[in-house]
Design an enzyme around this catalytic site. Structure first.
Site, mmCIF file in Angstrom:
data_model
loop_
_atom_site.group_PDB
_atom_site.id
_atom_site.type_symbol
_atom_site.label_atom_id
_atom_site.label_comp_id
_atom_site.label_asym_id
_atom_site.label_seq_id
_atom_site.Cartn_x
_atom_site.Cartn_y
_atom_site.Cartn_z
ATOM 1 N N HIS A 1 0.793 -1.230 0.000
ATOM 2 C CA HIS A 1 0.000 0.000 0.000
ATOM 3 C C HIS A 1 0.818 1.268 0.000
ATOM 4 O O HIS A 1 0.252 2.365 -0.010
ATOM 5 C CB HIS A 1 -0.928 0.025 1.219
ATOM 6 C CG HIS A 1 -2.132 -0.838 1.066
ATOM 7 N ND1 HIS A 1 -3.300 -0.404 0.502
ATOM 8 C CD2 HIS A 1 -2.326 -2.141 1.380
ATOM 9 C CE1 HIS A 1 -4.183 -1.384 0.489
ATOM 10 N NE2 HIS A 1 -3.612 -2.455 1.016
ATOM 11 N N LYS B 1 -8.769 14.071 4.329
ATOM 12 C CA LYS B 1 -7.950 12.851 4.323
ATOM 13 C C LYS B 1 -7.048 12.943 5.543
ATOM 14 O O LYS B 1 -7.014 13.984 6.204
ATOM 15 C CB LYS B 1 -7.114 12.770 3.046
ATOM 16 C CG LYS B 1 -6.375 14.078 2.699
ATOM 17 C CD LYS B 1 -5.599 13.986 1.385
ATOM 18 C CE LYS B 1 -6.457 14.064 0.153
ATOM 19 N NZ LYS B 1 -6.393 12.856 -0.634
ATOM 20 N N ARG B 2 -6.336 11.883 5.889
ATOM 21 C CA ARG B 2 -5.387 11.992 6.992
ATOM 22 C C ARG B 2 -4.434 13.153 6.745
ATOM 23 O O ARG B 2 -4.068 13.441 5.593
ATOM 24 C CB ARG B 2 -4.598 10.686 7.153
ATOM 25 C CG ARG B 2 -5.407 9.536 7.708
ATOM 26 C CD ARG B 2 -5.996 9.877 9.081
ATOM 27 N NE ARG B 2 -4.955 9.951 10.082
ATOM 28 C CZ ARG B 2 -4.703 8.980 10.959
ATOM 29 N NH1 ARG B 2 -5.422 7.876 10.985
ATOM 30 N NH2 ARG B 2 -3.729 9.132 11.835
ATOM 31 N N LYS C 1 0.721 14.409 1.704
ATOM 32 C CA LYS C 1 -0.571 14.774 1.100
ATOM 33 C C LYS C 1 -0.679 16.279 0.875
ATOM 34 O O LYS C 1 -1.605 16.751 0.229
ATOM 35 C CB LYS C 1 -1.719 14.265 1.976
ATOM 36 C CG LYS C 1 -1.837 12.723 1.995
ATOM 37 C CD LYS C 1 -2.935 12.281 2.958
ATOM 38 C CE LYS C 1 -3.085 10.770 3.077
ATOM 39 N NZ LYS C 1 -3.861 10.180 1.971
ATOM 40 N N THR D 1 -8.315 6.898 -2.505
ATOM 41 C CA THR D 1 -9.671 6.444 -2.799
ATOM 42 C C THR D 1 -10.665 7.576 -2.535
ATOM 43 O O THR D 1 -11.757 7.575 -3.110
ATOM 44 C CB THR D 1 -10.063 5.227 -1.944
ATOM 45 O OG1 THR D 1 -9.788 5.518 -0.565
ATOM 46 C CG2 THR D 1 -9.310 3.995 -2.373
ATOM 47 N N LYS E 1 -14.310 8.774 -4.567
ATOM 48 C CA LYS E 1 -15.620 9.111 -3.987
ATOM 49 C C LYS E 1 -16.084 10.466 -4.506
ATOM 50 O O LYS E 1 -17.252 10.644 -4.860
ATOM 51 C CB LYS E 1 -15.533 9.144 -2.453
ATOM 52 C CG LYS E 1 -15.127 7.827 -1.812
ATOM 53 C CD LYS E 1 -14.752 8.033 -0.343
ATOM 54 C CE LYS E 1 -13.944 6.858 0.172
ATOM 55 N NZ LYS E 1 -13.274 7.166 1.455
HETATM 56 C C1 LIG Z 1 -11.967 7.345 1.704
HETATM 57 C C2 LIG Z 1 -11.499 7.690 3.057
HETATM 58 C C3 LIG Z 1 -10.129 7.873 3.310
HETATM 59 C C4 LIG Z 1 -9.089 7.807 2.220
HETATM 60 O O1 LIG Z 1 -8.931 9.118 1.669
HETATM 61 P P1 LIG Z 1 -7.668 9.478 0.762
HETATM 62 O O2 LIG Z 1 -8.022 10.840 0.243
HETATM 63 O O3 LIG Z 1 -7.604 8.454 -0.324
HETATM 64 O O4 LIG Z 1 -6.474 9.491 1.637
HETATM 65 C C5 LIG Z 1 -9.737 8.182 4.592
HETATM 66 N N1 LIG Z 1 -10.631 8.310 5.596
HETATM 67 C C6 LIG Z 1 -11.953 8.157 5.387
HETATM 68 C C7 LIG Z 1 -12.885 8.326 6.529
HETATM 69 C C8 LIG Z 1 -12.431 7.831 4.121
HETATM 70 O O5 LIG Z 1 -13.750 7.664 3.936
#
Ligand SMILES: *Cc1c(COP(=O)(O)O)cnc(C)c1O
Length: 842
Positions: free
Chosen positions: A375, A566-567, A572, A674, A678
């Site tokens: 990952h 995101k985190r 990032k 991911t 979304k």
């Molecule tokens: C989809 C999702 C992530 C992943 O987000 P990235 O932008 O791909 O890092 C992290 N936390 C939550 C709660 C999510 O739904």
């Protein structure tokens, strides 16, 4: 001790019961039964929690019927089974998802209406199952949904953490962590299965003796044993009668362990030992994309691997007997990163020490059943465990790992004789003052498949990190681009858009997202565009209300909603986002506001509690937001908010209400992402670097429907050598002024020097994230996005095209690829439940 009760037929003939009806009236009846008779509440009870629980039990009963039915179908089909091993499952809420997938949505709405209860309000009572950090854990959750929807016999195995991902509060702009005691009020979705308890060994010593026939017997003695008790969660497929299982393990003390101490007279000590056993599954480690190195974490990893493998072997023995020759043809384990990679030596141990298999046969079985997903390329995320820790905690496993390594290195040196450097580089044991076990190498050597999670990431893996292994075994390596489930991330979170789409192309896209491409031509239909825009507007209003409530910042739905959730991590580059916000603020203050697009910037995410730089970036966002939002000159032109406690349930409101999706990692660092998918599915347009799955998103939508910027992964590595941020800043008046504002303390008037570490990171020629390098091109892409937003029709057209081209990013596609190229499982259709008379039960 496991599986003894299953030989007795405890419930003869229960299958002959008619299935529970699915109409509103029956739901009302069952709801009231649970409310009054099961939960023991009465009409004076004003706590809505019990409404949630009564409805959850009503839905659960209908899940259980299909769950049993699915289990029978799998046993009858007697087919190969897949196991998804993951330390994290970020499930979010279960109620809405279960109702959607069972097709109970409409009936439940009508039932609650009849009772004078608002279903939406009831659903808000459920606490997220936050048993994961971020993308990796959410991927596991989406995978389970797709496996059930594709009717694949796949079982998830994980840990039932007592405390999941911490709750984040923001106090004076800073992150404060609070424990997430999500099981406090019980969990109506889980079923304890003590009859499948397993025993897990730790510590002790090993002994080796020679048998009469010359073979060796290994024993693992004087161990401290802990019990693993399974809790099962139902995973419903989309309207197909399949309900798969996620089995989560909880640790518990053994009675025997306590008894030893008890007999020695130390009663209180022996009871206290219970704590040590229960500690293993007490808390999720809140580090995303970074290894941790704590002993308790290794205990968790082995605990999961051992409990799950023993469980699978026990079921195998029950059905196939004590023959394991064809085990590999009938079982496959997918390892979600290296976290569960103890499964490789543990399966060897179980097959050899417990089942009497020889090394070669056990190795053949193991390496034909294990598959590993990588990952991340970040070096700080690559798991290594000190050999002395391994020896003390898992002495028998270490012996096996050393033997695997010795045989593997022999293979390497016969392929490349005399290449000692290669041997050193490829060894599972890293030499040094304290030798370390490299878990990724263990996983590669022990698996028949190694995959990355997006095209670029898989390519970088075989060119860089795993290059030597690729040279040795090119056939092992493959790509599986991530996805997200359209059930939760389109239909459930965005019912307005889903029904607009379904109204034009039918509901087929829900279980076959490729069909969503049929809305692409409708981008040219003004009436459809106007309906699309109205849905987006309503979703923005819903998001604005939540932002006002959670952050106290008014977002005007007419503005461009620019979102990065995101985190929080330096790679990032939330920092790059903030620099752009400061640049916009600077433009407003200088009166450079011609052709302006009003913008609401939302940033959210959790920082690992020990990650000081990430926490400082949160504080910077808060301080910038305060200055910007309180400046009357700025007004509606710019608003900034930090969304507290970002989690699955928050994303379900955020992604439908977003116009512009920020995916701005340093190229080569985000394996896939991911969140980007979304947003795209819900009609947001991406501003992003050529990183991870952004590349594939841009391929699908075309350059004209994507705001690309920044260095490529190749350019990043090339420019790193001569990176000169001071020069870039000096040559760019906009960036220069942004840094001027930062260094002058404009955003930390009463907190002198607070952001110095951030400023130093930006001007450091060794900045691994090269924030300054991409600033100019980011600002230009933001200008293009702002200009595009002013043309509402063109923007809506882009929005429609983004949704319409999101078919590839369904986990149904991802899982179909895993199955065709790695697992080779046959779908199994359960027999339909025999429908009863209408309201037959009543
Ligand atoms: C989809 C999702 C992530 C992943 O987000 P990235 O932008 O791909 O890092 C992290 N936390 C939550 C709660 C999510 O739904």
């Amino acid at each position: 001790m496991a599986n003894t009760e299953t030989d007795i037929l405890c419930a003869p003939g229960l299958e002959d019961l008619p299935p529970l009806p699915m109409d509103a009236k029956s739901l009302v009846n069952d709801f009231t039964h649970h409310y009054f008779h099961h939960l023991g509440r009465d009409r004076n009870c004003r706590n809505i929690r019990y409404n949630y629980q009564a409805l959850a039990f009503t839905v659960r009963e209908r899940l259980i019927e299909r769950w049993n039915n699915t289990r029978y179908a799998y046993i009858d089909a007697d087919t190969k089974t897949g196991y998804y091993l993951s330390l994290e499952f970020l499930m979010g809420r279960a109620l809405g998802n279960a109702m959607l997938n069972l097709g109970l949505d409409d009936a439940a709405h009508r039932a609650m209406e009849q009772l004078g209860i608002r279903l939406e309000q009831v659903a808000e009572e459920e606490i997220d199952a936050g048993l994961g950090n971020g993308g990796l854990g959410r991927l596991a959750a989406c995978f389970l949904d797709s496996c059930a929807t594709l009717q694949l016999p796949v079982m998830g195995y994980g840990i039932r953490y007592e405390y999941g991902m911490f709750r984040q509060r923001i106090e004076n702009g800073r992150q404060v962590e609070e424990p997430d005691h999500w099981l406090r009020d019980g969990n109506p979705w889980e079923m304890e299965r003590p009859e499948y308890t397993q025993r897990i060994r730790f510590g002790g010593r090993t002994e080796c003796s020679r048998n009469d026939d010359g073979s060796l017997t290994h024993r693992w003695l004087d161990t401290h044993d802990i019990l693993a008790v399974p809790y099962d969660l139902p995973i419903p497929g989309y309207k197909n009668g399949t309900v798969n299982t996620l089995r989560l393990w909880k640790s518990a003390a053994t009675d025997a362990f306590d008894l030893q101490e008890f007999n020695a007279g130390s009663y209180t000590e022996s009871v206290a030992m219970k704590n040590e056993a229960e500690n293993i599954t007490m808390v999720l480690y809140p580090n995303d994309a970074s290894e941790n190195g704590k002993e308790l974490r290794l205990r968790q990893q082995y605990f999961l691997a051992s409990a799950s493998l023993q469980d699978v072997l026990a079921r195998w023995k029950q059905r196939q007997g004590e023959v394991f020759g064809h085990f590999a043809e009938r079982n496959v384990f997918q390892l979600n990163d290296t976290h569960p990679s103890c499964a490789v030596p543990e399966l060897m141990r179980l097959l050899m020490d417990e089942k009497g298999m020889g090394w070669d046969e056990a190795w053949s079985v193991t390496t034909r059943t294990m598959a590993y997903t990588n990952h991340t390329l970040l070096p700080e995320a690559l798991e290594k465990w000190p050999v002395p820790l391994f020896r003390q905690l898992l002495p028998r496993l270490l012996e096996i790992i050393l033997e695997i390594n010795a045989r593997f290195l022999a293979e390497v040196s016969s392929r490349w004789p005399g290449d000692n450097e290669r041997l050193r580089n490829m060894s599972i044991i890293e030499e040094g003052p304290v030798p370390q076990v490299r878990m990724a190498y263990l996983a590669i050597v022990g698996s028949f498949s190694v995959n990355g999670v997006a095209a670029l990431h898989s390519q970088l893996l075989v060119q860089g990190l795993f290059r030597d292994f690729y040279e040795l075994w090119p056939e092992k390596f493959n790509n599986k681009t991530n996805g997200v489930t359209p059930r939760r991330w389109l239909v459930k979170c965005n019912p307005g858009l889903a029904s607009l789409i379904a109204g034009r192309i039918g509901e087929g896209f829900i279980a076959d997202l490729g069909r969503i491409s049929q809305v692409a031509p409708l981008a040219d239909d003004p009436e459809f565009r106007s309906k699309w825009h109205a849905v987006k507007k309503a979703n923005k209003e819903r998001l604005a209300a939540v932002v006002l409530d959670q952050c106290g910042v008014p977002f005007n739905p007419e503005s461009l909603f620019d979102v990065q959730v995101k985190r929080i991590h330096e790679y990032k580059r939330q920092l790059l986002n903030v620099l752009h916000v400061i640049h916009l603020y600077d433009r407003i203050k200088r009166g450079d506001t011609g052709e302006w697009t009003n913008r609401c910037v939302l940033i959210g995410g959790k920082a690992a509690p020990g990650y000081h730089m990430a926490k400082l970036i949160i504080k910077l966002i808060g301080n910038v937001a305060k200055v910007v939002n309180e400046d009357p000159l700025v007004g509606d032109r710019l608003k900034v908010a930090f969304f507290p406690n970002y989690r699955v349930t928050a994303m379900e409101v955020i992604c439908p209400g977003t116009d512009l999706s920020e995916q701005i990692s340093t190229a080569g660092k985000e394996a896939s992402g991911t969140g980007n998918m979304k947003f795209m599915m819900n009609g947001a347009i991406t501003i992003g670097t050529l990183d991870g799955a952004n590349i594939e998103i841009r391929e699908e939508v075309g350059d004209e429907n994507f705001f690309v910027f920044g260095l490529t992964a190749e350019e990043v590595e090339h420019q790193r050598r001569s990176y000169n941020p001071a020069g870039i800043i000096a040559a760019d008046p906009d960036l220069n002024r942004v840094l001027q504002l930062l260094t002058s303390g404009h955003f930390n008037m009463f907190e002198a020097g607070l952001f110095d570490p951030i400023i130093q990171a930006i001007v450091n020629p060794g900045d691994p994230w090269m924030v300054a390098a991409d600033f100019r091109s980011y600002v230009q892409a933001q200008k293009r996005a702002a200009a595009a937003y002013l043309d509402r029709e063109a923007w809506t057209r882009m929005s429609i095209v983004n949704s319409a081209r999101s078919g590839k990013f369904s986990t149904d596609r991802t899982i179909a690829e895993y199955n065709e190229e790695i697992w080779r499982l046959r779908p199994v259709r359960p027999l339909p439940l025999v429908p009863s008379e209408p309201n037959g039960k009543l």
